[in-house]
Design a protein around this motif. Structure first.
Motif, PDB file in Angstrom:
ATOM      1  N   PHE A  62      -2.663   5.711 -12.506  1.00  0.00           N
ATOM      2  CA  PHE A  62      -3.097   6.086 -10.991  1.00  0.00           C
ATOM      3  C   PHE A  62      -1.760   6.012 -10.046  1.00  0.00           C
ATOM      4  CE2 PHE A  62      -6.946   4.957 -13.010  1.00  0.00           C
ATOM      5  CZ  PHE A  62      -7.992   5.981 -12.675  1.00  0.00           C
ATOM      6  N   SER A  63      -1.852   6.550  -9.083  1.00  0.00           N
ATOM      7  CA  SER A  63      -1.189   6.372  -7.943  1.00  0.00           C
ATOM      8  C   SER A  63      -1.617   5.105  -6.916  1.00  0.00           C
ATOM      9  CB  SER A  63      -1.171   7.339  -6.883  1.00  0.00           C
ATOM     10  OG  SER A  63      -2.421   7.511  -6.217  1.00  0.00           O
ATOM     11  N   PRO A  64      -0.743   4.271  -6.471  1.00  0.00           N
ATOM     12  CA  PRO A  64      -1.007   3.309  -6.031  1.00  0.00           C
ATOM     13  C   PRO A  64      -2.148   3.021  -5.230  1.00  0.00           C
ATOM     14  CG  PRO A  64       1.069   3.265  -5.680  1.00  0.00           C
ATOM     15  CD  PRO A  64       0.717   4.648  -6.247  1.00  0.00           C
ATOM     16  N   SER A  65      -2.762   4.179  -4.558  1.00  0.00           N
ATOM     17  CA  SER A  65      -3.882   4.356  -3.646  1.00  0.00           C
ATOM     18  C   SER A  65      -5.151   4.746  -4.602  1.00  0.00           C
ATOM     19  CB  SER A  65      -3.956   5.646  -2.581  1.00  0.00           C
ATOM     20  OG  SER A  65      -3.755   6.743  -3.359  1.00  0.00           O
ATOM     21  N   GLY A  66      -4.844   5.003  -5.602  1.00  0.00           N
ATOM     22  CA  GLY A  66      -5.961   5.363  -6.921  1.00  0.00           C
ATOM     23  C   GLY A  66      -6.569   6.855  -6.457  1.00  0.00           C
ATOM     24  N   CYS A 103       4.442   8.719 -18.204  1.00  0.00           N
ATOM     25  CA  CYS A 103       4.705   9.139 -16.816  1.00  0.00           C
ATOM     26  C   CYS A 103       4.358   7.866 -15.989  1.00  0.00           C
ATOM     27  CB  CYS A 103       3.621  10.111 -16.425  1.00  0.00           C
ATOM     28  SG  CYS A 103       2.043   9.833 -16.552  1.00  0.00           S
ATOM     29  N   GLN A 104       5.015   7.628 -14.818  1.00  0.00           N
ATOM     30  CA  GLN A 104       4.648   6.615 -14.045  1.00  0.00           C
ATOM     31  C   GLN A 104       5.091   6.799 -12.451  1.00  0.00           C
ATOM     32  OE1 GLN A 104       3.693   3.245 -15.447  1.00  0.00           O
ATOM     33  NE2 GLN A 104       3.137   2.901 -13.344  1.00  0.00           N
ATOM     34  N   PHE A 105       4.070   6.278 -11.584  1.00  0.00           N
ATOM     35  CA  PHE A 105       4.299   6.619 -10.088  1.00  0.00           C
ATOM     36  C   PHE A 105       5.028   5.536  -9.580  1.00  0.00           C
ATOM     37  CE2 PHE A 105       0.610   9.066 -10.375  1.00  0.00           C
ATOM     38  CZ  PHE A 105       0.613   9.915  -9.311  1.00  0.00           C
ATOM     39  N   SER A 106       5.954   5.504  -8.689  1.00  0.00           N
ATOM     40  CA  SER A 106       6.781   4.422  -7.851  1.00  0.00           C
ATOM     41  C   SER A 106       5.579   3.790  -6.817  1.00  0.00           C
ATOM     42  CB  SER A 106       7.634   5.128  -7.079  1.00  0.00           C
ATOM     43  OG  SER A 106       7.315   5.968  -5.951  1.00  0.00           O
ATOM     44  N   PRO A 107       5.982   2.534  -6.799  1.00  0.00           N
ATOM     45  CA  PRO A 107       4.935   1.672  -5.842  1.00  0.00           C
ATOM     46  C   PRO A 107       4.663   2.240  -4.588  1.00  0.00           C
ATOM     47  CG  PRO A 107       6.589   0.383  -6.846  1.00  0.00           C
ATOM     48  CD  PRO A 107       7.126   1.686  -7.169  1.00  0.00           C
ATOM     49  N   ASP A 108       5.357   3.168  -4.035  1.00  0.00           N
ATOM     50  CA  ASP A 108       5.332   3.804  -2.726  1.00  0.00           C
ATOM     51  C   ASP A 108       4.621   5.040  -2.721  1.00  0.00           C
ATOM     52  OD1 ASP A 108       7.093   5.074  -3.360  1.00  0.00           O
ATOM     53  OD2 ASP A 108       8.394   4.795  -1.612  1.00  0.00           O
ATOM     54  N   SER A 109       4.096   5.448  -4.175  1.00  0.00           N
ATOM     55  CA  SER A 109       3.669   6.912  -4.374  1.00  0.00           C
ATOM     56  C   SER A 109       4.632   8.039  -3.970  1.00  0.00           C
ATOM     57  CB  SER A 109       2.193   7.122  -3.580  1.00  0.00           C
ATOM     58  OG  SER A 109       1.263   6.285  -4.020  1.00  0.00           O
ATOM     59  N   ALA A 312       7.168  -5.120  -1.977  1.00  0.00           N
ATOM     60  CA  ALA A 312       6.152  -4.284  -2.564  1.00  0.00           C
ATOM     61  C   ALA A 312       6.034  -3.141  -1.595  1.00  0.00           C
ATOM     62  CB  ALA A 312       4.868  -4.747  -3.044  1.00  0.00           C
ATOM     63  N   GLN A 313       6.454  -3.456  -0.347  1.00  0.00           N
ATOM     64  CA  GLN A 313       6.375  -2.342   0.774  1.00  0.00           C
ATOM     65  C   GLN A 313       7.563  -1.615   0.968  1.00  0.00           C
ATOM     66  OE1 GLN A 313       3.084  -1.745   1.726  1.00  0.00           O
ATOM     67  NE2 GLN A 313       2.482  -3.467   0.263  1.00  0.00           N
ATOM     68  N   GLY A 314       8.715  -2.237   0.299  1.00  0.00           N
ATOM     69  CA  GLY A 314       9.917  -1.827   0.777  1.00  0.00           C
ATOM     70  C   GLY A 314      10.506  -2.583   1.801  1.00  0.00           C
TER      71      GLY A 314
END
Length: 445
Positions: A62-66, A103-109, A312-314
């Motif tokens: 999933f993307s971080p937002s889902g 496959c993998q999303f980055s934490p900021d999508s 996590a928010q950069g």
């Protein structure tokens, strides 16, 4: 203790991967499908299973937002799905056409990594669905990938045992042999990464056969692994002791994942099932986990928890400033533009604006967590329970009045993707409206 609370047995072949969002569980299989389940009662969503891949699906995330789900397959593609309606958003073909294993999303999508059997690794722009950078490892298939919590680097693991570290520009920072017989999975703890140094820490033992999967809990206090020996082992990452050994599966355990906001664990196997485990918070170690789970509510965060959130928010550069001013969760939620400028001495207007925006998102999250309302019942614009949900042409559901106001003021852009809406037609989402009504009847008695 840990207890088995549900078994999903809908796949017709080996389960290869499972992944959680805040409200959903996704599973994928050799049977070419991806299935989506609600965490409220583990029922399968109406638009599940998702079918587009022509061969086995190896990984999903999933993307971080889902709101977006990615899946990759032997067919050489990575597909992005809208989780609200099951519609495909994009089909991204691996340049070499090789089977995509991970496959993998980055934490900021913003980015998505896909790794293939021929050793190629692609960094995709997750907004435009365009290829951003491409690289490759020297030997073996790419079978594992994980982003650091701040998203500034990611690691890939190959079937030859090489662990390779990349920065967000796809520059190879480091590569070394990590396992003689090949890597099958890798994961980062949620603890922030300061600088870069890769060095051996320890080896966890307990399995009597090859390990196929591993995952950290959301708070980093536990690590779970699944093995060819058909067992699942949960470790305490502080003491490195074994907390639990789970032996419900009848064939190889291929995947395991922790839920982000509640103490649930999903394990998948070649026995075609996914088991859902729940942790009862009784033992001293689990009591420590209870404390950490309580810290899912930002007002209970310590200064260290705030540091993890900043990374996590950069916002890594602000960790020192926040620590110097003893900013814990409660202080964080009370920060204003004046206190950021006057008390914390953050001079950049742009940086202050970014911090305030992230804090506002956090306040909204607190409101949602406190209310207990399923996230899919909340309008993405108002973050309030929807009374008259409609589906827009971007595939997302919104409160009718809020979306009509959005269109009149913002013209034809999607609140979720910021892309131009193909149409301004709003379709009543009667299924969602009925689900909300049933939820209200149950929870407002």
């Amino acid at each position: 203790m840990v207890k088995l609370i549900h078994t999903l047995a809908d796949h017709g072949d080996d389960v290869n991967c499972c992944a959680f969002s805040s409200s959903l569980l996704a599973t994928c299989s050799l049977d070419k499908t991806i299935r989506l389940y609600s965490l409220s009662d583990f029922t399968e969503l109406p638009h599940s299973p998702l079918k587009l891949h022509t061969y086995a699906v190896h990984c999903c995330c999933f993307s971080p937002s889902g709101h977006i789900l990615a899946s990759c397959s032997t067919d050489g593609t990575t597909v992005l799905w809208n989780t609200q309606n099951g519609e495909p958003l994009a089909v991204m073909e691996q340049p070499s056409g090789s089977p995509v294993r991970v496959c993998q999303f980055s934490p900021d999508s913003t980015c998505l990594v896909s790794g293939a059997a021929d050793g190629t690794v692609v960094l995709w722009n997750a907004q435009s669905y365009k290829l951003y950078r491409c690289g490759s490892v020297k030997d073996g298939s790419l079978v594992a990938c994980a982003f650091s919590p701040d998203g500034n680097l990611f690691v890939t693991g190959s079937s030859c045992g090489d662990l390779t570290v990349w920065d967000d520009k796809m520059r190879c920072l480091h590569s070394e042999k990590a396992h003689d017989l090949g890597i099958t999975c890798c994961d980062f703890s949620s603890q922030p990464v300061s600088g870069f140094e890769l060095k051996y820490k320890s080896t966890l033992s307990g399995h009597c056969a090859p390990v196929l999967a591993c995952a950290f809990s959301h708070n980093g206090q536990m690590l779970v692994s699944g093995s060819v020996d058909k067992s699942v082992i949960v470790y305490d990452t502080n003491t490195e002791n074994i907390l639990h050994t789970l032996t419900q599966h009848t064939r190889y355990v291929t995947t395991c994942a922790f839920a982000p906001n509640i103490l649930l664990l999903a394990t998948g196997s070649m026995d075609k099932t996914v088991n859902i485990w729940q942790f009862d918070l009784e033992t001293p170690c689990q009591a420590r986990s209870t404390e950490d789970e309580a810290k899912q509510f930002p007002e209970d965060w310590s200064e260290d928890d705030v540091s993890v959130w900043l990374c996590a928010q950069g916002l890594n550069d602000l960790v020192g400033i926040f620590k110097m001013n003893n900013i814990d969760g409660r202080e964080l939620l009370n920060l204003t533009k004046e206190s950021l400028a006057d008390d914390l001495k953050i001079e950049s207007l742009g940086l202050r604006s970014k911090v305030l925006r992230k804090i506002e998102e956090l306040r909204t999250e607190v409101k949602t967590l406190s209310s207990g309302i399923p996230d899919e019942f909340l309008c993405p614009i108002t973050r309030e329970l929807m009374k008259d949900p409609v589906i827009a042409s971007d595939g997302y559901s919104y409160e009718k009045e809020a979306m009509e106001n959005w269109i009149s003021k913002k013209k034809r852009t999607s609140p979720m993707t910021n892309l131009v809406l193909p149409s301004v037609v709003l379709t009543p989402n009667r299924t969602l409206k009925m689900a909300i009504s049933r939820w209200l009847e149950t929870h407002q008695k």
